[in-house]
Design a protein around this motif. Structure first.
Motif, PDB file in Angstrom:
ATOM      1  N   VAL A   1      -6.500   7.093  12.851  1.00 29.77           N
ATOM      2  CA  VAL A   1      -6.990   5.888  12.225  1.00 29.77           C
ATOM      3  C   VAL A   1      -6.312   4.861  12.486  1.00 29.77           C
ATOM      4  CG1 VAL A   1      -7.251   5.109   9.667  1.00 29.77           C
ATOM      5  CG2 VAL A   1      -7.723   7.397  10.286  1.00 29.77           C
ATOM      6  N   PHE A   2      -4.781   5.066  12.817  1.00 29.45           N
ATOM      7  CA  PHE A   2      -4.153   3.999  13.012  1.00 29.45           C
ATOM      8  C   PHE A   2      -4.292   3.191  14.427  1.00 29.45           C
ATOM      9  CE2 PHE A   2      -0.366   2.053  14.899  1.00 29.45           C
ATOM     10  CZ  PHE A   2       0.277   1.219  13.822  1.00 29.45           C
ATOM     11  N   THR A   3      -4.564   4.197  15.173  1.00 28.71           N
ATOM     12  CA  THR A   3      -4.987   3.720  16.916  1.00 28.71           C
ATOM     13  C   THR A   3      -6.196   3.200  16.590  1.00 28.71           C
ATOM     14  OG1 THR A   3      -3.616   5.646  17.671  1.00 28.71           O
ATOM     15  CG2 THR A   3      -5.195   4.387  19.046  1.00 28.71           C
ATOM     16  N   THR A   4      -7.179   3.615  15.977  1.00 31.77           N
ATOM     17  CA  THR A   4      -8.669   2.869  15.993  1.00 31.77           C
ATOM     18  C   THR A   4      -8.297   1.669  15.492  1.00 31.77           C
ATOM     19  OG1 THR A   4      -9.413   5.133  15.735  1.00 31.77           O
ATOM     20  CG2 THR A   4     -10.706   3.084  15.189  1.00 31.77           C
ATOM     21  N   ILE A   5      -7.897   1.370  14.207  1.00 28.52           N
ATOM     22  CA  ILE A   5      -7.879   0.196  13.652  1.00 28.52           C
ATOM     23  C   ILE A   5      -6.818  -0.743  14.012  1.00 28.52           C
ATOM     24  CG2 ILE A   5      -7.895  -0.909  11.273  1.00 28.52           C
ATOM     25  CD1 ILE A   5      -9.328   1.309  10.159  1.00 28.52           C
ATOM     26  N   ILE A   6      -5.569  -0.390  13.807  1.00 31.40           N
ATOM     27  CA  ILE A   6      -4.334  -1.257  13.982  1.00 31.40           C
ATOM     28  C   ILE A   6      -4.081  -1.260  15.565  1.00 31.40           C
ATOM     29  CG2 ILE A   6      -2.058  -1.555  13.525  1.00 31.40           C
ATOM     30  CD1 ILE A   6      -3.962  -1.709  11.090  1.00 31.40           C
TER      31      ILE A   6
ATOM     32  N   GLU B   1     -16.785   4.639  16.162  1.00 31.72           N
ATOM     33  CA  GLU B   1     -15.459   4.908  15.061  1.00 31.72           C
ATOM     34  C   GLU B   1     -15.457   4.138  14.011  1.00 31.72           C
ATOM     35  OE1 GLU B   1     -12.476   7.304  18.305  1.00 31.72           O
ATOM     36  OE2 GLU B   1     -12.524   5.363  18.851  1.00 31.72           O
ATOM     37  N   LEU B   2     -15.291   2.796  14.262  1.00 38.49           N
ATOM     38  CA  LEU B   2     -15.071   1.765  13.270  1.00 38.49           C
ATOM     39  C   LEU B   2     -16.114   2.017  12.123  1.00 38.49           C
ATOM     40  CD1 LEU B   2     -14.075  -1.369  15.566  1.00 38.49           C
ATOM     41  CD2 LEU B   2     -12.547  -0.011  13.951  1.00 38.49           C
ATOM     42  N   ARG B   3     -17.402   2.263  12.681  1.00 37.15           N
ATOM     43  CA  ARG B   3     -18.493   2.464  11.797  1.00 37.15           C
ATOM     44  C   ARG B   3     -18.234   3.426  10.736  1.00 37.15           C
ATOM     45  NH1 ARG B   3     -21.853   1.932  15.003  1.00 37.15           N
ATOM     46  NH2 ARG B   3     -22.195  -0.056  14.816  1.00 37.15           N
TER      47      ARG B   3
ATOM     48  N   LEU C   1     -15.717   6.018   5.383  1.00 33.73           N
ATOM     49  CA  LEU C   1     -14.895   7.141   5.123  1.00 33.73           C
ATOM     50  C   LEU C   1     -14.324   7.158   3.735  1.00 33.73           C
ATOM     51  CD1 LEU C   1     -13.741  10.049   6.236  1.00 33.73           C
ATOM     52  CD2 LEU C   1     -11.769   8.888   7.057  1.00 33.73           C
ATOM     53  N   GLU C   2     -14.693   7.755   2.636  1.00 29.97           N
ATOM     54  CA  GLU C   2     -14.195   7.538   1.377  1.00 29.97           C
ATOM     55  C   GLU C   2     -12.886   7.903   0.860  1.00 29.97           C
ATOM     56  OE1 GLU C   2     -16.832   9.613  -1.363  1.00 29.97           O
ATOM     57  OE2 GLU C   2     -18.665   8.398  -0.796  1.00 29.97           O
ATOM     58  N   SER C   3     -12.177   8.647   1.775  1.00 29.03           N
ATOM     59  CA  SER C   3     -10.848   9.117   1.551  1.00 29.03           C
ATOM     60  C   SER C   3      -9.907   8.074   1.973  1.00 29.03           C
ATOM     61  CB  SER C   3     -10.354  10.416   2.285  1.00 29.03           C
ATOM     62  OG  SER C   3     -10.827  10.314   3.517  1.00 29.03           O
ATOM     63  N   LEU C   4     -10.555   7.056   2.845  1.00 27.03           N
ATOM     64  CA  LEU C   4      -9.649   5.898   3.359  1.00 27.03           C
ATOM     65  C   LEU C   4      -9.532   4.582   2.401  1.00 27.03           C
ATOM     66  CD1 LEU C   4      -8.007   4.946   5.758  1.00 27.03           C
ATOM     67  CD2 LEU C   4     -10.266   3.790   6.675  1.00 27.03           C
ATOM     68  N   SER C   5      -8.513   4.312   2.114  1.00 26.15           N
ATOM     69  CA  SER C   5      -8.499   3.056   1.232  1.00 26.15           C
ATOM     70  C   SER C   5      -9.644   2.216   1.375  1.00 26.15           C
ATOM     71  CB  SER C   5      -6.924   2.478   1.163  1.00 26.15           C
ATOM     72  OG  SER C   5      -6.791   1.847   2.261  1.00 26.15           O
TER      73      SER C   5
ATOM     74  N   ALA D   1     -12.279  -1.705   4.886  1.00 21.23           N
ATOM     75  CA  ALA D   1     -13.104  -3.238   4.907  1.00 21.23           C
ATOM     76  C   ALA D   1     -12.358  -3.835   6.277  1.00 21.23           C
ATOM     77  CB  ALA D   1     -12.282  -3.968   3.556  1.00 21.23           C
ATOM     78  N   LYS D   2     -11.197  -3.373   6.651  1.00 19.72           N
ATOM     79  CA  LYS D   2     -10.595  -3.967   8.069  1.00 19.72           C
ATOM     80  C   LYS D   2     -11.420  -3.319   9.399  1.00 19.72           C
ATOM     81  CE  LYS D   2      -5.798  -4.857   7.164  1.00 19.72           C
ATOM     82  NZ  LYS D   2      -4.428  -4.415   7.518  1.00 19.72           N
ATOM     83  N   ALA D   3     -12.144  -2.098   8.903  1.00 20.82           N
ATOM     84  CA  ALA D   3     -12.860  -1.263  10.103  1.00 20.82           C
ATOM     85  C   ALA D   3     -14.092  -2.002   9.982  1.00 20.82           C
ATOM     86  CB  ALA D   3     -12.934   0.215   9.583  1.00 20.82           C
ATOM     87  N   ALA D   4     -14.563  -2.510   8.931  1.00 19.77           N
ATOM     88  CA  ALA D   4     -15.934  -3.028   8.873  1.00 19.77           C
ATOM     89  C   ALA D   4     -15.879  -4.356   9.439  1.00 19.77           C
ATOM     90  CB  ALA D   4     -16.329  -3.043   7.355  1.00 19.77           C
ATOM     91  N   ALA D   5     -14.693  -5.101   9.263  1.00 17.02           N
ATOM     92  CA  ALA D   5     -14.825  -6.488   9.801  1.00 17.02           C
ATOM     93  C   ALA D   5     -14.617  -6.519  11.338  1.00 17.02           C
ATOM     94  CB  ALA D   5     -13.268  -7.139   9.259  1.00 17.02           C
ATOM     95  N   LYS D   6     -14.314  -5.342  11.845  1.00 19.25           N
ATOM     96  CA  LYS D   6     -14.188  -5.334  13.347  1.00 19.25           C
ATOM     97  C   LYS D   6     -15.537  -4.830  14.094  1.00 19.25           C
ATOM     98  CE  LYS D   6      -9.160  -4.008  13.549  1.00 19.25           C
ATOM     99  NZ  LYS D   6      -8.872  -5.111  14.511  1.00 19.25           N
ATOM    100  N   LEU D   7     -16.318  -4.540  13.072  1.00 21.14           N
ATOM    101  CA  LEU D   7     -17.840  -4.209  13.766  1.00 21.14           C
ATOM    102  C   LEU D   7     -18.624  -5.552  14.183  1.00 21.14           C
ATOM    103  CD1 LEU D   7     -19.063  -1.843  11.068  1.00 21.14           C
ATOM    104  CD2 LEU D   7     -18.365  -1.231  13.445  1.00 21.14           C
ATOM    105  N   ARG D   8     -19.132  -5.486  15.557  1.00 20.23           N
ATOM    106  CA  ARG D   8     -19.945  -6.584  15.955  1.00 20.23           C
ATOM    107  C   ARG D   8     -21.319  -6.409  15.374  1.00 20.23           C
ATOM    108  NH1 ARG D   8     -17.103  -4.858  20.507  1.00 20.23           N
ATOM    109  NH2 ARG D   8     -18.974  -3.636  21.302  1.00 20.23           N
TER     110      ARG D   8
END
Length: 212
Positions: free
Chosen positions: A176-181, A189-191, A196-200, A205-212
């Motif tokens: 998760v860290f490598t994918t987002i941070i 992966e970002l989608r 992923l409900e267990s993720l805060s 939201a950070k993952a969603a913001a990186k989606l094109r």
């Protein structure tokens, strides 16, 4: 999986740099500590906008990483402290590659669940007086992680941290860290992380913001 917690640490907000305050200097606590949904009852966070709260209630930075840092920066005095990186729990033989989002652990009478990786900030470098530590954390995935508290309780040094159930086994904390941070995630992966409900919620939201 059952591992002994060698120290439970807490800190108080104190002057840190200029007008900045921080509670990163966590020190071991003797005796039982109450663990609530906001974290340890004896712990503080100086900036609640980026630390603390239900999704970042308890922090664990793997004790095994202290050996890595000794190799990187030498025998720094802080590396002898279990809470050197602001960690609440000192545990060996457990790293980011071995745990997953949503894994649940019993600690004393409390029940904890992994909620997100820790994103490193400048305060680590300022505390140690060493530059490029944040870059090394991002490059190696030695980030540590946060727990949310599902059941309040108490614990003390010497108690076990016992994993009682697995979460999203495809998503280790390190991945998760490598994918987002770390910025190495694919769009798929970002989608997936954005849902992923267990993720805060904040990290979803950070993952969603990186989606094109």
């Amino acid at each position: 999986m059952r591992l002994e917690v060698s120290a439970i640490c807490a800190g108080k907000a104190a002057n840190f740099r200029g007008e900045e305050t921080s509670a990163i200097a966590k020190q071991p606590i003797a005796g039982p500590v109450q663990i609530g949904t906001e974290g340890l009852d004896v712990d503080e966070q100086a900036d609640r906008s980026v630390h603390g709260g239900p999704e970042m209630a308890v922090h664990l930075y793997p004790s095994d990483h202290h050996a890595f840092w000794r190799a990187q920066i030498g025998e720094h005095t802080l590396l002898s402290e279990p809470g050197a990186f602001g960690s609440n729990l000192a545990v060996s033989s457990l790293t980011e590659a071995q745990v997953h989002m949503g894994d649940q652990f019993r600690l004393g009478s409390a029940l904890l669940e992994i909620s997100q990786p820790r994103q490193p900030c400048w305060k680590i470098e300022h505390r140690f007086g060493v530059k490029k530590m944040v870059a090394a954390i991002i490059a190696t995935g030695r980030c540590g992680w946060y727990f949310r508290v599902l059941e309040e309780g108490s614990a003390q040094a010497g108690d076990d941290l016992e994993r009682i159930s697995l979460g999203a086994t495809d998503w280790s904390v390190r991945r998760v860290f490598t994918t987002i941070i770390g910025g190495k995630g694919t769009q798929d992966e970002l989608r997936e992380l954005s849902q992923l409900e267990s993720l805060s919620p904040k990290v979803r939201a950070k993952a969603a913001a990186k989606l094109r």
